[in-house]
Write a protein that holds these residues in place. Structure first.
Motif, mmCIF file in Angstrom:
data_model
loop_
_atom_site.group_PDB
_atom_site.id
_atom_site.type_symbol
_atom_site.label_atom_id
_atom_site.label_comp_id
_atom_site.label_asym_id
_atom_site.label_seq_id
_atom_site.Cartn_x
_atom_site.Cartn_y
_atom_site.Cartn_z
ATOM 1 N N LEU A 82 0.811 -1.325 -0.058
ATOM 2 C CA LEU A 82 0.075 -0.005 0.031
ATOM 3 C C LEU A 82 0.761 1.151 -0.016
ATOM 4 N N GLY A 83 0.156 2.316 -0.940
ATOM 5 C CA GLY A 83 0.996 3.719 -0.853
ATOM 6 C C GLY A 83 1.774 3.825 -1.871
ATOM 7 N N LEU A 84 2.239 3.054 -2.526
ATOM 8 C CA LEU A 84 3.494 3.149 -3.882
ATOM 9 C C LEU A 84 2.794 3.868 -4.497
ATOM 10 N N GLY A 85 1.692 4.208 -4.995
ATOM 11 C CA GLY A 85 0.830 4.975 -6.074
ATOM 12 C C GLY A 85 1.136 6.454 -5.779
ATOM 13 N N GLN A 86 1.494 6.769 -4.574
ATOM 14 C CA GLN A 86 1.399 8.079 -4.251
ATOM 15 C C GLN A 86 3.106 8.611 -3.813
ATOM 16 N N ALA A 87 3.838 7.666 -3.960
ATOM 17 C CA ALA A 87 5.279 7.914 -3.732
ATOM 18 C C ALA A 87 5.781 8.749 -4.947
ATOM 19 N N ASP A 88 6.764 9.677 -4.472
ATOM 20 C CA ASP A 88 7.484 10.414 -5.634
ATOM 21 C C ASP A 88 8.406 9.572 -6.564
ATOM 22 N N LEU A 89 9.179 8.787 -5.888
ATOM 23 C CA LEU A 89 10.447 7.993 -6.292
ATOM 24 C C LEU A 89 10.639 6.823 -5.657
ATOM 25 N N VAL A 90 11.107 5.765 -6.166
ATOM 26 C CA VAL A 90 11.272 4.583 -5.613
ATOM 27 C C VAL A 90 12.674 4.009 -5.964
ATOM 28 N N VAL A 91 13.513 3.336 -4.835
ATOM 29 C CA VAL A 91 14.782 2.827 -5.081
ATOM 30 C C VAL A 91 14.350 1.313 -4.637
ATOM 31 N N GLU A 92 14.846 0.498 -5.458
ATOM 32 C CA GLU A 92 14.764 -1.016 -5.265
ATOM 33 C C GLU A 92 16.120 -1.440 -5.082
ATOM 34 N N GLU A 93 16.450 -1.936 -3.732
ATOM 35 C CA GLU A 93 17.785 -2.396 -3.496
ATOM 36 C C GLU A 93 17.770 -3.929 -2.973
ATOM 37 N N LEU A 94 19.075 -4.489 -3.092
ATOM 38 C CA LEU A 94 19.361 -5.964 -2.851
ATOM 39 C C LEU A 94 19.274 -6.025 -1.326
ATOM 40 N N VAL A 95 18.700 -7.032 -0.792
ATOM 41 C CA VAL A 95 18.819 -7.585 0.507
ATOM 42 C C VAL A 95 19.206 -9.025 0.428
ATOM 43 N N GLU A 96 19.251 -9.765 1.977
ATOM 44 C CA GLU A 96 19.874 -11.097 2.040
ATOM 45 C C GLU A 96 19.045 -11.874 0.958
ATOM 46 N N GLY A 97 19.489 -13.194 0.614
ATOM 47 C CA GLY A 97 18.939 -14.158 -0.060
ATOM 48 C C GLY A 97 18.727 -13.560 -1.586
ATOM 49 N N GLY A 98 19.088 -12.719 -2.103
ATOM 50 C CA GLY A 98 18.958 -12.319 -3.575
ATOM 51 C C GLY A 98 17.682 -11.864 -3.806
ATOM 52 N N THR A 99 16.974 -11.199 -2.615
ATOM 53 C CA THR A 99 15.660 -10.772 -2.864
ATOM 54 C C THR A 99 15.924 -9.151 -2.765
ATOM 55 N N THR A 100 14.600 -8.444 -2.761
ATOM 56 C CA THR A 100 14.778 -6.832 -2.851
ATOM 57 C C THR A 100 13.932 -6.161 -1.811
ATOM 58 N N ARG A 101 14.384 -5.006 -1.446
ATOM 59 C CA ARG A 101 13.359 -4.312 -0.607
ATOM 60 C C ARG A 101 13.216 -2.729 -1.440
ATOM 61 N N LEU A 102 12.136 -2.107 -0.862
ATOM 62 C CA LEU A 102 11.852 -0.821 -1.689
ATOM 63 C C LEU A 102 12.093 -0.060 -0.561
ATOM 64 N N ALA A 103 12.907 1.376 -0.936
ATOM 65 C CA ALA A 103 12.919 2.546 -0.438
ATOM 66 C C ALA A 103 11.913 3.539 -1.182
ATOM 67 N N ALA A 104 11.028 3.801 -0.562
ATOM 68 C CA ALA A 104 9.848 4.475 -1.194
ATOM 69 C C ALA A 104 9.800 5.946 -0.590
ATOM 70 N N PHE A 105 10.003 7.038 -1.497
ATOM 71 C CA PHE A 105 10.014 8.386 -1.101
ATOM 72 C C PHE A 105 9.081 9.004 -1.347
ATOM 73 N N PHE A 106 8.748 9.821 -0.146
ATOM 74 C CA PHE A 106 7.249 10.931 -0.184
ATOM 75 C C PHE A 106 7.761 12.019 0.274
#
Length: 338
Positions: A82-106
């Motif tokens: 929830l909330g990504l539609g109102q983010a100004d910018l998103v950065v996708e980064e690597l975390v453990e296990g080769g999966t990712t996490r999002l840094a959503a900028f508001f």
């Protein structure tokens, strides 16, 4: 004789008056021309720092809250995000296990429901520092918290105003936040515009690219797939709620070195750290084409600089999704097609 002298004097005065009046008209016209030539040019419209887009009439780009960066899980367990539609910018980064996490900028918008909120990584220092952002997070390993504090990055975690557990979800994917309450906690009575996150420009600033209507950013055990459709880049395997997806005008792929952050997760996996400083290759996807270039950051807190062999590379104003993909040798890759 006296009569003729008196007659000549008024005539001379009239002639002199007419001459002075004419000079006055010339001076007035000259002054008017000078004033016209020196008229100030109209001011450029104020722009938002995370998109480069102009503010609408009546909007202020100076807010009494900083940029807020919510750490959001990016796995099937997080659906629907929830909330990504109102983010100004998103950065996708690597975390453990080769999966990712999002840094959503508001910043321009502050939604009330954002999540699921997850933990910080050391990679976030280089991601959020350029705009002096505040992080919204579930927490972090102590070694990461110590580094975040040394970098003077404020953060809010569970227990802070706005955080809540959402019914119908299971931990740790049930932590959400009302971002407006977090924003209220950061207010100090000072309205200020953050720095631009990217070097903003227009489509006309772009060099000629090559066709690329699809792209895949592979992080090892997760690949984010994009397709250029209807003038936007559509995330084909998004976990966001229907109607709440991030509408990307551009996708910016930055290849980064990955190192061991110095500790493991509960499953024994080493925790990666994306080194978001120095330099690397860059690919800007916009308008169904890709422009090859490079990125650089002198230090973690520096702004991102982009360039091509021809000079500075500017990103057309709009919403941008940034992919921090590991360089070759770190199990990361990027592919695109026509």
């Amino acid at each position: 004789m006296s009569f003729s002298k008196r007659s000549a004097l008024p005539a001379a005065l009239v002639a002199l008056s007419l001459l002075l009046a004419g000079c006055g008209d010339d001076a007035a016209e000259s002054k008017s021309a000078d004033e016209t030539s020196e008229a100030p040019a109209p001011e450029e419209p104020a722009t938002w720092p995370l998109t480069g887009l102009p503010a609408a009439e009546g909007e202020s780009v100076e807010q009494d809250h900083p940029v807020l960066v919510a750490k959001i899980d990016n796995s099937q367990s997080s659906a629907p995000q929830l909330g990504l539609g109102q983010a100004d910018l998103v950065v996708e980064e690597l975390v453990e296990g080769g999966t990712t996490r999002l840094a959503a900028f508001f910043y321009s918008q502050v939604p009330t429901d954002v999540g699921p909120v997850r933990s910080m990584r050391a990679s976030d220092i280089g991601i959020v520092s350029p705009v002096d952002a505040t992080v919204v997070t579930s927490g972090a390993a102590q070694v990461t918290i110590d580094r975040i504090k040394r970098a003077s990055i404020p953060f809010f975690g569970e227990g802070s105003p706005g955080f809540y557990r959402k019914d119908g979800r299971y931990a740790p994917y049930n932590l959400f936040t009302d971002l407006s309450k977090v924003a209220a906690e950061t207010e100090d009575g000072t309205d200020e515009r953050p720095a631009d996150y990217l070097p903003w420009g227009t489509v006309e600033d772009l060099p000629e690219g090559i066709p690329a209507r699809t792209l895949s950013a592979d992080f090892g055990n997760h690949t984010t797939n994009w397709a250029f459709q209807g003038g936007k880049y559509v995330n084909k395997n998004s976990y966001a709620a229907k109607g709440d997806r991030f509408q990307a005008d551009s996708v910016l792929v930055l290849r980064v070195k990955v190192v061991d952050a110095g500790y493991t997760d509960p499953g024994g996996n080493f925790v990666p750290e994306s080194k978001f400083e120095g330099k690397g290759t860059a690919q800007l996807f916009h308008g169904g084409k890709v422009i090859e270039g490079s990125w650089s950051k002198d230090k973690l807190s520096s702004a991102i600089a982009l360039s091509t062999p021809e000079g500075e590379l500017k990103v057309p104003a709009g919403k941008v999704w940034v992919e921090l993909v590991p360089v070759d040798g770190n199990n990361g890759s990027v592919a695109f097609g026509k």
